[in-house]
Scaffold this motif. Sequence first.
Motif, PDB file in Angstrom:
ATOM      1  N   ARG A  34       5.168 -22.340 -43.124  1.00  0.00           N
ATOM      2  CA  ARG A  34       5.213 -20.878 -43.086  1.00  0.00           C
ATOM      3  C   ARG A  34       5.889 -20.441 -44.380  1.00  0.00           C
ATOM      4  NH1 ARG A  34       2.804 -22.114 -39.099  1.00  0.00           N
ATOM      5  NH2 ARG A  34       2.777 -21.134 -37.055  1.00  0.00           N
ATOM      6  N   ILE A  35       5.114 -20.018 -45.336  1.00  0.00           N
ATOM      7  CA  ILE A  35       5.616 -19.800 -46.696  1.00  0.00           C
ATOM      8  C   ILE A  35       5.470 -18.330 -47.090  1.00  0.00           C
ATOM      9  CG2 ILE A  35       5.344 -20.416 -49.133  1.00  0.00           C
ATOM     10  CD1 ILE A  35       4.042 -23.071 -48.075  1.00  0.00           C
ATOM     11  N   ALA A  36       6.555 -17.729 -47.575  1.00  0.00           N
ATOM     12  CA  ALA A  36       6.514 -16.367 -48.123  1.00  0.00           C
ATOM     13  C   ALA A  36       6.551 -16.462 -49.639  1.00  0.00           C
ATOM     14  CB  ALA A  36       7.703 -15.555 -47.622  1.00  0.00           C
ATOM     15  N   LEU A  37       5.664 -15.728 -50.300  1.00  0.00           N
ATOM     16  CA  LEU A  37       5.644 -15.682 -51.758  1.00  0.00           C
ATOM     17  C   LEU A  37       6.461 -14.493 -52.237  1.00  0.00           C
ATOM     18  CD1 LEU A  37       1.875 -16.452 -52.558  1.00  0.00           C
ATOM     19  CD2 LEU A  37       3.782 -18.041 -52.212  1.00  0.00           C
ATOM     20  N   LEU A  38       7.481 -14.776 -53.039  1.00  0.00           N
ATOM     21  CA  LEU A  38       8.336 -13.737 -53.604  1.00  0.00           C
ATOM     22  C   LEU A  38       8.045 -13.611 -55.091  1.00  0.00           C
ATOM     23  CD1 LEU A  38      11.745 -14.763 -51.958  1.00  0.00           C
ATOM     24  CD2 LEU A  38       9.973 -13.258 -51.030  1.00  0.00           C
ATOM     25  N   GLY A  39       8.394 -12.476 -55.659  1.00  0.00           N
ATOM     26  CA  GLY A  39       8.204 -12.290 -57.096  1.00  0.00           C
ATOM     27  C   GLY A  39       7.859 -10.850 -57.402  1.00  0.00           C
ATOM     28  N   ARG A  40       8.254 -10.409 -58.573  1.00  0.00           N
ATOM     29  CA  ARG A  40       7.987  -9.031 -58.970  1.00  0.00           C
ATOM     30  C   ARG A  40       6.491  -8.812 -59.172  1.00  0.00           C
ATOM     31  NH1 ARG A  40      12.757  -6.483 -60.131  1.00  0.00           N
ATOM     32  NH2 ARG A  40      14.547  -7.832 -60.545  1.00  0.00           N
ATOM     33  N   ASN A  41       6.106  -7.562 -59.143  1.00  0.00           N
ATOM     34  CA  ASN A  41       4.714  -7.207 -59.334  1.00  0.00           C
ATOM     35  C   ASN A  41       4.188  -7.732 -60.667  1.00  0.00           C
ATOM     36  OD1 ASN A  41       2.267  -5.510 -58.836  1.00  0.00           O
ATOM     37  ND2 ASN A  41       2.992  -4.614 -60.742  1.00  0.00           N
ATOM     38  N   GLY A  42       2.968  -8.287 -60.637  1.00  0.00           N
ATOM     39  CA  GLY A  42       2.342  -8.777 -61.864  1.00  0.00           C
ATOM     40  C   GLY A  42       2.694 -10.199 -62.224  1.00  0.00           C
ATOM     41  N   GLU A  43       3.561 -10.849 -61.441  1.00  0.00           N
ATOM     42  CA  GLU A  43       3.954 -12.222 -61.766  1.00  0.00           C
ATOM     43  C   GLU A  43       2.894 -13.242 -61.345  1.00  0.00           C
ATOM     44  OE1 GLU A  43       6.279 -13.348 -63.539  1.00  0.00           O
ATOM     45  OE2 GLU A  43       7.886 -11.873 -63.636  1.00  0.00           O
ATOM     46  N   GLY A  44       2.031 -12.871 -60.366  1.00  0.00           N
ATOM     47  CA  GLY A  44       0.952 -13.790 -60.008  1.00  0.00           C
ATOM     48  C   GLY A  44       0.878 -14.187 -58.550  1.00  0.00           C
ATOM     49  N   LYS A  45       1.512 -13.433 -57.651  1.00  0.00           N
ATOM     50  CA  LYS A  45       1.461 -13.793 -56.229  1.00  0.00           C
ATOM     51  C   LYS A  45       0.022 -13.745 -55.702  1.00  0.00           C
ATOM     52  CE  LYS A  45       4.325 -10.589 -54.813  1.00  0.00           C
ATOM     53  NZ  LYS A  45       4.658  -9.925 -56.078  1.00  0.00           N
ATOM     54  N   SER A  46      -0.688 -12.663 -56.025  1.00  0.00           N
ATOM     55  CA  SER A  46      -2.072 -12.553 -55.556  1.00  0.00           C
ATOM     56  C   SER A  46      -2.968 -13.584 -56.237  1.00  0.00           C
ATOM     57  CB  SER A  46      -2.611 -11.146 -55.815  1.00  0.00           C
ATOM     58  OG  SER A  46      -1.922 -10.201 -55.006  1.00  0.00           O
TER      59      SER A  46
ATOM     60  N   LYS B 223      17.943 -17.989 -58.067  1.00  0.00           N
ATOM     61  CA  LYS B 223      18.202 -19.390 -57.765  1.00  0.00           C
ATOM     62  C   LYS B 223      16.910 -20.083 -57.365  1.00  0.00           C
ATOM     63  CE  LYS B 223      22.881 -18.416 -56.123  1.00  0.00           C
ATOM     64  NZ  LYS B 223      23.810 -18.498 -54.975  1.00  0.00           N
ATOM     65  N   ILE B 224      16.456 -20.973 -58.199  1.00  0.00           N
ATOM     66  CA  ILE B 224      15.262 -21.743 -57.884  1.00  0.00           C
ATOM     67  C   ILE B 224      15.564 -23.217 -58.089  1.00  0.00           C
ATOM     68  CG2 ILE B 224      13.702 -19.874 -58.518  1.00  0.00           C
ATOM     69  CD1 ILE B 224      13.178 -21.276 -61.150  1.00  0.00           C
ATOM     70  N   SER B 225      14.737 -24.021 -57.478  1.00  0.00           N
ATOM     71  CA  SER B 225      14.891 -25.460 -57.636  1.00  0.00           C
ATOM     72  C   SER B 225      14.096 -25.925 -58.845  1.00  0.00           C
ATOM     73  CB  SER B 225      14.397 -26.175 -56.369  1.00  0.00           C
ATOM     74  OG  SER B 225      14.310 -27.560 -56.590  1.00  0.00           O
ATOM     75  N   ALA B 226      14.667 -26.840 -59.591  1.00  0.00           N
ATOM     76  CA  ALA B 226      13.963 -27.364 -60.768  1.00  0.00           C
ATOM     77  C   ALA B 226      12.896 -28.377 -60.369  1.00  0.00           C
ATOM     78  CB  ALA B 226      14.958 -28.019 -61.724  1.00  0.00           C
ATOM     79  N   LYS B 227      12.948 -28.841 -59.117  1.00  0.00           N
ATOM     80  CA  LYS B 227      12.001 -29.852 -58.664  1.00  0.00           C
ATOM     81  C   LYS B 227      10.717 -29.198 -58.175  1.00  0.00           C
ATOM     82  CE  LYS B 227      15.706 -32.948 -57.130  1.00  0.00           C
ATOM     83  NZ  LYS B 227      16.270 -33.659 -55.962  1.00  0.00           N
TER      84      LYS B 227
ATOM     85  N   GLU C 177      17.875 -12.143 -47.664  1.00  0.00           N
ATOM     86  CA  GLU C 177      18.905 -11.118 -47.898  1.00  0.00           C
ATOM     87  C   GLU C 177      19.509 -11.261 -49.290  1.00  0.00           C
ATOM     88  OE1 GLU C 177      20.939  -7.769 -47.390  1.00  0.00           O
ATOM     89  OE2 GLU C 177      19.377  -8.559 -46.049  1.00  0.00           O
ATOM     90  N   ALA C 178      19.697 -12.497 -49.736  1.00  0.00           N
ATOM     91  CA  ALA C 178      20.202 -12.719 -51.093  1.00  0.00           C
ATOM     92  C   ALA C 178      19.176 -12.244 -52.121  1.00  0.00           C
ATOM     93  CB  ALA C 178      20.511 -14.204 -51.299  1.00  0.00           C
ATOM     94  N   TYR C 179      17.896 -12.475 -51.844  1.00  0.00           N
ATOM     95  CA  TYR C 179      16.845 -12.013 -52.750  1.00  0.00           C
ATOM     96  C   TYR C 179      16.840 -10.484 -52.819  1.00  0.00           C
ATOM     97  CZ  TYR C 179      12.197 -11.542 -54.855  1.00  0.00           C
ATOM     98  OH  TYR C 179      11.159 -11.229 -55.683  1.00  0.00           O
ATOM     99  N   ARG C 180      17.035  -9.842 -51.680  1.00  0.00           N
ATOM    100  CA  ARG C 180      17.100  -8.376 -51.644  1.00  0.00           C
ATOM    101  C   ARG C 180      18.265  -7.871 -52.483  1.00  0.00           C
ATOM    102  NH1 ARG C 180      20.107  -5.051 -48.395  1.00  0.00           N
ATOM    103  NH2 ARG C 180      19.357  -2.907 -48.233  1.00  0.00           N
ATOM    104  N   ARG C 181      19.432  -8.487 -52.315  1.00  0.00           N
ATOM    105  CA  ARG C 181      20.599  -8.056 -53.099  1.00  0.00           C
ATOM    106  C   ARG C 181      20.368  -8.264 -54.586  1.00  0.00           C
ATOM    107  NH1 ARG C 181      23.454 -10.822 -48.931  1.00  0.00           N
ATOM    108  NH2 ARG C 181      23.773 -12.579 -50.351  1.00  0.00           N
ATOM    109  N   MET C 182      19.712  -9.370 -54.928  1.00  0.00           N
ATOM    110  CA  MET C 182      19.432  -9.664 -56.325  1.00  0.00           C
ATOM    111  C   MET C 182      18.517  -8.603 -56.930  1.00  0.00           C
ATOM    112  SD  MET C 182      16.780 -10.991 -58.380  1.00  0.00           S
ATOM    113  CE  MET C 182      15.779 -11.939 -57.253  1.00  0.00           C
TER     114      MET C 182
END
Length: 617
Positions: free
Chosen positions: A337-349, A524-528, A510-515
């Motif tokens: 169950r995966i949610a795609l996050l990212g600002r508009n135009g970054e490539g989610k669609s 915060k992303i994983s390098a792996k 919630e942390a993403y919202r605050r950010m």
Amino acid sequence: MLRIDAITYSVEGRPLFEGASATIPTGHKVGLVGRNGAGKTTLFRLIRGELALEGGSISLPARARIGGVAQEVPSSETSLLDTVLAADTERAALLAESQTATDPHRIAEIQARLADIDAWSAEGRASSILKGLGFDAEQQLMPCSGFSGGWRMRVALAGVLFSQPDLLLLDEPTNYLDLEGALWLEAYLQKYPHTVLIISHDRGLLNRAVQGILHLDQRKLTYWTGPYDQFARQMAERRAVLQAEAKKQEARRAHLQSFVDRFKAKASKAVQAQSRVKMLEKMTPITPPEEAKRVVFTFPAPEELSPPIINLEGAAVGYGGPPVLRKLSLRIDQDDRIALLGRNGEGKSTLSKLLAGKLQAAEGRITRSSKLRIGYFAQHQVDELHIDETPLQHIQRLRPDEGQPRLRARLAGFGLMADQADTVVGRLSGGQKARLSLLLATIDAPHLLILDEPTNHLDMESREALVEALTEYPGAVILVSHDMHLLSLVADRLWLVKGGAVAPYIDDLEAYRRMLLAGDDDVKISAKPVDKPKKASRDEILALRAEVRKCEDRLAKINDMRDKLATKLADPDLYEAARIGELETWNRKYAEVMEALDRAEALWLAAQEKLDQAEAA
């Protein structure tokens, strides 16, 4: 202050308002909620004076300005920034007059007024609003004709926010915003200096950006203080009390009627029978609030496939030019169950289309299970339905060999009953069209369901039904949505699409919202590469199971306490004037138990999530 006083209004003979009244204090932010078709948008039109009342009145302070987003801005060669600046008609008129005025006194008046309305900072304010709604500095200077209708709706929203009317009316504004834009709007409305009335089914917005809920139900208006979740709890408690009172009254009515039926013909009992007839006539029926109609989504279940169902190795994807996304090393299993996050135009669609097979990889390798079926839902598909065909005709095209009873059962499984099944799509509501598109996306029992903004036009009950259906659905889910409530309940993994790459986001929503609200891009992303967490040991899983059981026991005890208190509060005798003090005590205890229940549920969810992740690894 907005005062709605005993208004009455009907549409084609169907009453929408009958003596409805409400008062909205100046400066308050209020959510307007009610069932689809109850008349929420009609109320906005009545407030704006676009429709004539049949009775009652709606009043605002003298010279109060009303603003709202009626339609998208027209396609023109005017830049986005200039379009927004022009929305402040007073400023635009004063600036135009300042170019031609010759009278020294008038020039002084114009300059003083321009200073009063802070006209010289206008460009910066307009640019800030456009940025919050997803337009960068370069786009703000582009003409409106360079953007699609959905984007021009954002420009129209930016214009009305910039003009700062005394009463701001917003009708489902987040339907054409992404998650980042919706969160920005929440924060903006919290600080908005005037009155706001907003129609929305976005639970997050109604919990964080408003101070009260205006409920339209049974042609009446009721104002409730507090956010949506508090309103929902109070409505549930009120419904339980009124149902108990109605049941008790019905028993009393039946007892009186039984006496009348037995003794009305007996001379010695005639006076007493007549007395009871009068008592029956004087009894005012207690009508409990109607339960919201149960809405369901019935997703067909796919067979299980061996993991992974999709595997990407060094993949890149674009639209013929430089890749939008590069070096994608991703794995999807059927229980994800995966949610795609990212600002508009970054490539989610773009990523969604690649996974759905609607775009081909420019380089690298994509391996899909040979039996994999994918369901894809995006807002543009709702707009591409055949408006001159019925829902029944849509699915007949996909299932020509199935009989009508089976096809109608499929439609009913998505809340499209007999009337809607035979109504051309052009006459269906936005929510009904969305349910039809969800049916078409899932009709083949996909192993992977990709949903791009699935809650647009869905009411609160439909959104909750979608959460339930996705929770029970045994396939993988990829979600792109501005609905934080949906994401928090469905998604257990977060992928951040940023800078042409996709990586797991290791913090929570919630942390993403605050950010986002802080404007901080140091996420915060994983390098792996995106992959499953390390497999937990047997002892760790046993400990997690024990913690879940402990949380479940705590929940059971608190639920038992809540049920006992609800039974106590359902006693009509408790609401007599002489027992008001006792009622307040029981209400306070009930509120304390509900708070404890919220905390216990949060602990249980956290423990269950840890266990699920450990067992799935």
